[in-house]
Design a protein around this motif. Structure first.
Motif, PDB file in Angstrom:
ATOM      1  N   ALA A 272      52.575  44.287  38.502  1.00  0.00           N
ATOM      2  CA  ALA A 272      51.833  42.968  38.134  1.00  0.00           C
ATOM      3  C   ALA A 272      51.276  43.187  36.735  1.00  0.00           C
ATOM      4  CB  ALA A 272      50.768  42.899  39.178  1.00  0.00           C
ATOM      5  N   LYS A 273      51.886  42.722  35.685  1.00  0.00           N
ATOM      6  CA  LYS A 273      51.361  42.938  34.410  1.00  0.00           C
ATOM      7  C   LYS A 273      50.663  41.571  34.019  1.00  0.00           C
ATOM      8  CE  LYS A 273      55.063  45.907  33.476  1.00  0.00           C
ATOM      9  NZ  LYS A 273      56.440  45.850  33.795  1.00  0.00           N
ATOM     10  N   ARG A 274      50.752  40.387  34.284  1.00  0.00           N
ATOM     11  CA  ARG A 274      50.086  39.504  33.764  1.00  0.00           C
ATOM     12  C   ARG A 274      49.166  38.802  35.214  1.00  0.00           C
ATOM     13  NH1 ARG A 274      53.393  35.022  31.814  1.00  0.00           N
ATOM     14  NH2 ARG A 274      55.062  36.102  33.205  1.00  0.00           N
ATOM     15  N   ILE A 275      47.894  38.862  35.310  1.00  0.00           N
ATOM     16  CA  ILE A 275      47.357  38.188  36.634  1.00  0.00           C
ATOM     17  C   ILE A 275      46.988  36.832  36.156  1.00  0.00           C
ATOM     18  CG2 ILE A 275      45.693  38.755  37.939  1.00  0.00           C
ATOM     19  CD1 ILE A 275      45.787  41.865  37.217  1.00  0.00           C
ATOM     20  N   ILE A 276      47.435  35.911  36.600  1.00  0.00           N
ATOM     21  CA  ILE A 276      47.269  34.518  36.430  1.00  0.00           C
ATOM     22  C   ILE A 276      46.162  33.822  37.505  1.00  0.00           C
ATOM     23  CG2 ILE A 276      48.198  32.151  35.840  1.00  0.00           C
ATOM     24  CD1 ILE A 276      50.851  33.831  35.236  1.00  0.00           C
ATOM     25  N   VAL A 277      45.019  33.663  37.150  1.00  0.00           N
ATOM     26  CA  VAL A 277      43.984  33.227  38.118  1.00  0.00           C
ATOM     27  C   VAL A 277      43.694  31.777  37.841  1.00  0.00           C
ATOM     28  CG1 VAL A 277      41.694  33.954  39.273  1.00  0.00           C
ATOM     29  CG2 VAL A 277      43.216  35.888  38.350  1.00  0.00           C
ATOM     30  N   GLU A 278      43.353  31.107  39.161  1.00  0.00           N
ATOM     31  CA  GLU A 278      43.018  29.784  39.197  1.00  0.00           C
ATOM     32  C   GLU A 278      41.540  29.713  38.854  1.00  0.00           C
ATOM     33  OE1 GLU A 278      43.761  25.652  41.545  1.00  0.00           O
ATOM     34  OE2 GLU A 278      43.993  27.295  42.589  1.00  0.00           O
ATOM     35  N   GLU A 279      41.062  28.731  37.785  1.00  0.00           N
ATOM     36  CA  GLU A 279      39.740  28.795  37.333  1.00  0.00           C
ATOM     37  C   GLU A 279      38.638  28.790  38.290  1.00  0.00           C
ATOM     38  OE1 GLU A 279      37.964  26.191  33.324  1.00  0.00           O
ATOM     39  OE2 GLU A 279      39.435  25.241  34.728  1.00  0.00           O
ATOM     40  N   MET A 360      49.328  36.211  22.942  1.00  0.00           N
ATOM     41  CA  MET A 360      48.939  37.608  22.708  1.00  0.00           C
ATOM     42  C   MET A 360      49.900  38.795  22.971  1.00  0.00           C
ATOM     43  SD  MET A 360      44.793  37.349  23.853  1.00  0.00           S
ATOM     44  CE  MET A 360      43.709  36.187  23.274  1.00  0.00           C
ATOM     45  N   VAL A 361      49.690  40.038  22.499  1.00  0.00           N
ATOM     46  CA  VAL A 361      50.919  40.790  22.613  1.00  0.00           C
ATOM     47  C   VAL A 361      50.939  41.238  24.148  1.00  0.00           C
ATOM     48  CG1 VAL A 361      51.361  43.429  21.973  1.00  0.00           C
ATOM     49  CG2 VAL A 361      50.386  41.766  20.362  1.00  0.00           C
ATOM     50  N   VAL A 362      49.789  41.655  24.816  1.00  0.00           N
ATOM     51  CA  VAL A 362      49.762  42.010  26.048  1.00  0.00           C
ATOM     52  C   VAL A 362      50.333  40.786  27.010  1.00  0.00           C
ATOM     53  CG1 VAL A 362      47.940  43.698  26.095  1.00  0.00           C
ATOM     54  CG2 VAL A 362      47.379  41.375  26.682  1.00  0.00           C
ATOM     55  N   SER A 363      50.479  39.853  26.602  1.00  0.00           N
ATOM     56  CA  SER A 363      51.018  38.634  27.557  1.00  0.00           C
ATOM     57  C   SER A 363      52.457  38.111  27.341  1.00  0.00           C
ATOM     58  CB  SER A 363      50.221  37.234  26.944  1.00  0.00           C
ATOM     59  OG  SER A 363      50.666  36.001  27.715  1.00  0.00           O
ATOM     60  N   CYS A 364      53.129  38.803  25.877  1.00  0.00           N
ATOM     61  CA  CYS A 364      54.385  38.433  25.907  1.00  0.00           C
ATOM     62  C   CYS A 364      55.094  39.488  25.639  1.00  0.00           C
ATOM     63  CB  CYS A 364      54.631  37.381  24.585  1.00  0.00           C
ATOM     64  SG  CYS A 364      53.603  38.036  23.014  1.00  0.00           S
ATOM     65  N   GLN A 365      54.550  40.756  25.559  1.00  0.00           N
ATOM     66  CA  GLN A 365      55.424  42.113  25.486  1.00  0.00           C
ATOM     67  C   GLN A 365      55.342  42.838  26.637  1.00  0.00           C
ATOM     68  OE1 GLN A 365      54.292  44.848  22.128  1.00  0.00           O
ATOM     69  NE2 GLN A 365      54.899  43.393  20.688  1.00  0.00           N
ATOM     70  N   GLU A 366      56.318  43.546  27.200  1.00  0.00           N
ATOM     71  CA  GLU A 366      56.030  44.315  28.293  1.00  0.00           C
ATOM     72  C   GLU A 366      54.925  45.724  28.083  1.00  0.00           C
ATOM     73  OE1 GLU A 366      58.615  46.393  31.911  1.00  0.00           O
ATOM     74  OE2 GLU A 366      59.553  46.516  29.739  1.00  0.00           O
ATOM     75  N   THR A 367      54.137  45.505  28.921  1.00  0.00           N
ATOM     76  CA  THR A 367      53.044  46.858  28.820  1.00  0.00           C
ATOM     77  C   THR A 367      53.613  47.852  29.839  1.00  0.00           C
ATOM     78  OG1 THR A 367      51.572  45.439  30.381  1.00  0.00           O
ATOM     79  CG2 THR A 367      51.124  45.452  27.813  1.00  0.00           C
ATOM     80  N   PHE A 368      53.710  49.034  29.366  1.00  0.00           N
ATOM     81  CA  PHE A 368      54.277  50.052  30.387  1.00  0.00           C
ATOM     82  C   PHE A 368      53.230  51.083  30.689  1.00  0.00           C
ATOM     83  CE2 PHE A 368      58.116  52.092  32.113  1.00  0.00           C
ATOM     84  CZ  PHE A 368      58.687  51.425  32.875  1.00  0.00           C
ATOM     85  N   GLY A 369      52.299  50.715  31.294  1.00  0.00           N
ATOM     86  CA  GLY A 369      51.033  51.505  31.495  1.00  0.00           C
ATOM     87  C   GLY A 369      49.951  50.864  32.011  1.00  0.00           C
ATOM     88  N   PRO A 370      48.818  51.662  32.346  1.00  0.00           N
ATOM     89  CA  PRO A 370      47.764  50.947  33.262  1.00  0.00           C
ATOM     90  C   PRO A 370      46.766  49.843  32.363  1.00  0.00           C
ATOM     91  CG  PRO A 370      47.038  53.149  32.508  1.00  0.00           C
ATOM     92  CD  PRO A 370      48.370  52.830  31.929  1.00  0.00           C
ATOM     93  N   ILE A 371      47.535  48.749  31.884  1.00  0.00           N
ATOM     94  CA  ILE A 371      46.918  47.715  31.233  1.00  0.00           C
ATOM     95  C   ILE A 371      47.032  46.408  32.172  1.00  0.00           C
ATOM     96  CG2 ILE A 371      46.775  46.591  29.193  1.00  0.00           C
ATOM     97  CD1 ILE A 371      48.201  48.629  27.757  1.00  0.00           C
ATOM     98  N   ALA A 372      45.989  45.767  32.700  1.00  0.00           N
ATOM     99  CA  ALA A 372      45.959  44.723  33.293  1.00  0.00           C
ATOM    100  C   ALA A 372      45.398  43.423  32.505  1.00  0.00           C
ATOM    101  CB  ALA A 372      44.963  44.626  34.700  1.00  0.00           C
ATOM    102  N   ALA A 373      46.220  42.461  32.223  1.00  0.00           N
ATOM    103  CA  ALA A 373      45.946  41.157  31.358  1.00  0.00           C
ATOM    104  C   ALA A 373      45.531  39.957  32.450  1.00  0.00           C
ATOM    105  CB  ALA A 373      47.270  40.708  30.729  1.00  0.00           C
ATOM    106  N   VAL A 374      44.636  39.694  32.351  1.00  0.00           N
ATOM    107  CA  VAL A 374      44.066  38.424  33.056  1.00  0.00           C
ATOM    108  C   VAL A 374      44.062  37.074  32.374  1.00  0.00           C
ATOM    109  CG1 VAL A 374      42.228  37.468  35.049  1.00  0.00           C
ATOM    110  CG2 VAL A 374      42.694  40.113  34.334  1.00  0.00           C
ATOM    111  N   ILE A 375      44.581  36.118  32.713  1.00  0.00           N
ATOM    112  CA  ILE A 375      44.971  34.815  32.226  1.00  0.00           C
ATOM    113  C   ILE A 375      44.075  33.595  32.897  1.00  0.00           C
ATOM    114  CG2 ILE A 375      46.470  33.068  31.183  1.00  0.00           C
ATOM    115  CD1 ILE A 375      48.412  35.768  31.129  1.00  0.00           C
ATOM    116  N   LYS A 376      43.381  32.887  32.540  1.00  0.00           N
ATOM    117  CA  LYS A 376      42.938  31.680  33.339  1.00  0.00           C
ATOM    118  C   LYS A 376      43.867  30.501  33.303  1.00  0.00           C
ATOM    119  CE  LYS A 376      38.604  30.448  32.431  1.00  0.00           C
ATOM    120  NZ  LYS A 376      37.494  29.863  31.800  1.00  0.00           N
ATOM    121  N   ALA A 377      44.272  29.942  34.759  1.00  0.00           N
ATOM    122  CA  ALA A 377      44.847  28.647  34.705  1.00  0.00           C
ATOM    123  C   ALA A 377      44.135  27.744  35.331  1.00  0.00           C
ATOM    124  CB  ALA A 377      45.999  29.219  35.900  1.00  0.00           C
TER     125      ALA A 377
END
Length: 464
Positions: A272-279, A360-377
């Protein structure tokens, strides 16, 4: 590091010491490997029964399970996989072998179809010599994901493993040898990237399976396409985990998403690389994630208590720092981690970024390591739009208290697999693969075994 012009050399990412060194094959040796693969296919394996093939795969599975650490330790030493995860991977590879041993006959049974013939049917026949191009991040599981179905459908196999895991490749072939395989049925070829094209183009090689980056997939797919040879491409991912406000158990969702992000130090295509969370639950969920990520221990991958081992190579650590730095500069909020780590070993800190925006880079590139990106929906529709706003389409998950809503969203997520209220994982019983830049073809399940077969239609006269 990796390979010189004549040798592959693996470096332990924890101790930074050499693990194993092996000379690369000469062009003449490569030719012999291909010809030997053809010989065993024509003279033995092609005409073997499903039961004979199954016997070999069951024996391989038993060999690996009975000698677990002999096969697990090379992963821990060559690419830093924590020992408990490495043991789990060997067992999963054995499960793939056992699954196909048990089910290949049913998956590939002759299908009788009514037509104007006295009898008409479709049968699944082997193709011949196949080539598997494999990555370093799951050296046993990804090898068996290719080997088990290819062998059970009657093909012979040549493995070109990653230059950073040469000992793992040797051990896989040894497991088959100890299990009593016909000589040369599974072989390891030690070559660099520039030599792959000549193998794919060799007239005796009938199909190619690659697990790797989208760039590698594009190159291999182009070569295979120009030779009109079947190809399976399992490529990168930027998987979204959509967490909706009606999720009943947010604590459980946080547990599973954190596990999905850190397993194998985050070096997984289907993490799970992009964690999209409802507002409405956005800040609450960030604090649940932070609480869990903070508890994860980095350390010696041979220590049973280590949750996260080192990253496989130093240059990957630098690449991730650049991805994080650029995202923070663009406005991402650094909730946890992100700092460079001093001392021995190729470590990257567990990093949590919030307020990530598309672009943003962590949103559109593949992150191959312990990086979690949280995005508000704003809502479920917005979450879906963000999830699909990527060139990748490997996997994804939906977390919701309404299963029917989850299924509807799943059908609109442009990926090869979706989990509803669960972790995205590969399973020998179910097909796995991607769309868009994440690949083509499928591995595993009843679909995966039909990638390297001749689906032959037979019409028997007279007309009825």
């Amino acid at each position: 590091m990796g390979y010189s012009s004549t040798h592959f050399k693996s470096i332990n990412p924890y101790t930074e010491e050499t693990v194993y060194e092996i000379p690369m094959n000469t062009a003449e040796e490569v030719r012999e490997i291909i010809e030997n693969s053809q010989d065993v296919y024509v003279n033995s394996w092609r005409d073997s029964s499903f039961e004979q093939r199954a016997e070999l795969l069951r024996a391989v599975a038993k060999e690996m399970k009975d000698n677990l650490d002999e096969y697990a330790l090379p992963m821990t030493e060559e690419m830093g996989k924590p020992i408990n995860e490495a043991r789990g991977e060997v067992n999963k590879a054995a499960w793939a072998a056992e699954h196909y041993a048990q089910n290949a006959g049913e998956y590939l049974k002759t299908e009788f179809i009514d037509s104007d013939a006295t009898e008409s049917f479709v049968q699944y026949l082997p193709l011949g010599v196949t080539l598997g191009l494999l990555p370093w991040n799951a050296p046993f599981w990804l090898a068996f994901r290719y080997l088990a179905p290819a062998l059970m459908s009657g093909n012979s196999c040549i493995m070109k493993h990653d230059s950073h895991t040469p000992l793992c490749a040797i051990k896989i072939v040894q497991a088959f040898e100890k299990a009593g395989m016909p000589k040369n049925l599974v072989q390891n070829v030690v070559i660099n990237h520039s030599q792959i094209e000549s193998i794919i183009r060799h007239p005796l090689v009938t199909g190619v399976s690659l697990t790797g980056s989208s760039k590698a997939g594009s190159a291999v797919g182009a070569i295979a396409g120009s030779e009109i040879k079947p190809v399976v491409l399992e490529l990168g991912g930027s998987d979204a985990a959509i967490v909706l406000a009606d999720t009943k158990d947010l604590e459980h969702a946080a547990d599973v998403i954190v596990l999905s992000r850190y397993i194998n130090a985050g070096q997984s295509c289907i993490a799970a690389k992009r964690i999209i969370v409802e507002e409405p639950i956005y800040e609450k969920f960030i604090s649940l994630l932070k609480e869990r990520f903070e508890k994860l221990t980095l350390g010696d991958p041979k220590d049973e208590s280590t949750k996260i081992g080192p990253i496989a190579r130093r240059e990957l650590v630098e690449e991730m720092h650049e991805q994080v730095d650029r995202s923070v500069s663009a406005g991402a909020r650094l909730v946890l981690g992100g700092n460079r780590m001093e001392g021995k070993g190729f470590f990257f800190p567990v990093t949590l970024l919030a307020d990530v925006e598309p672009g943003m880079v962590v949103s559109c590139q593949e992150t191959f390591g312990p990086i979690a990106a949280v995005i508000k929906a704003k809502d479920a529709d917005h979450a879906l739009e963000i999830a699909n706003d990527t060139e990748y389409g490997l996997g994804g998950s939906v977390w919701t208290g309404d299963i029917e809503k989850g299924k509807k969203i799943a059908s609109k997520i442009v990926t090869g697999q979706v989990s509803i209220n669960g972790i995205v994982k590969s399973d020998p019983r179910l097909p796995s693969g991607g769309v868009k830049k994440s690949g083509l073809g499928r591995e595993l399940g009843p679909h995966g075994i039909k990638m390297f077969v001749n689906t032959q239609q037979v019409w028997v006269g007279p007309v009825k």
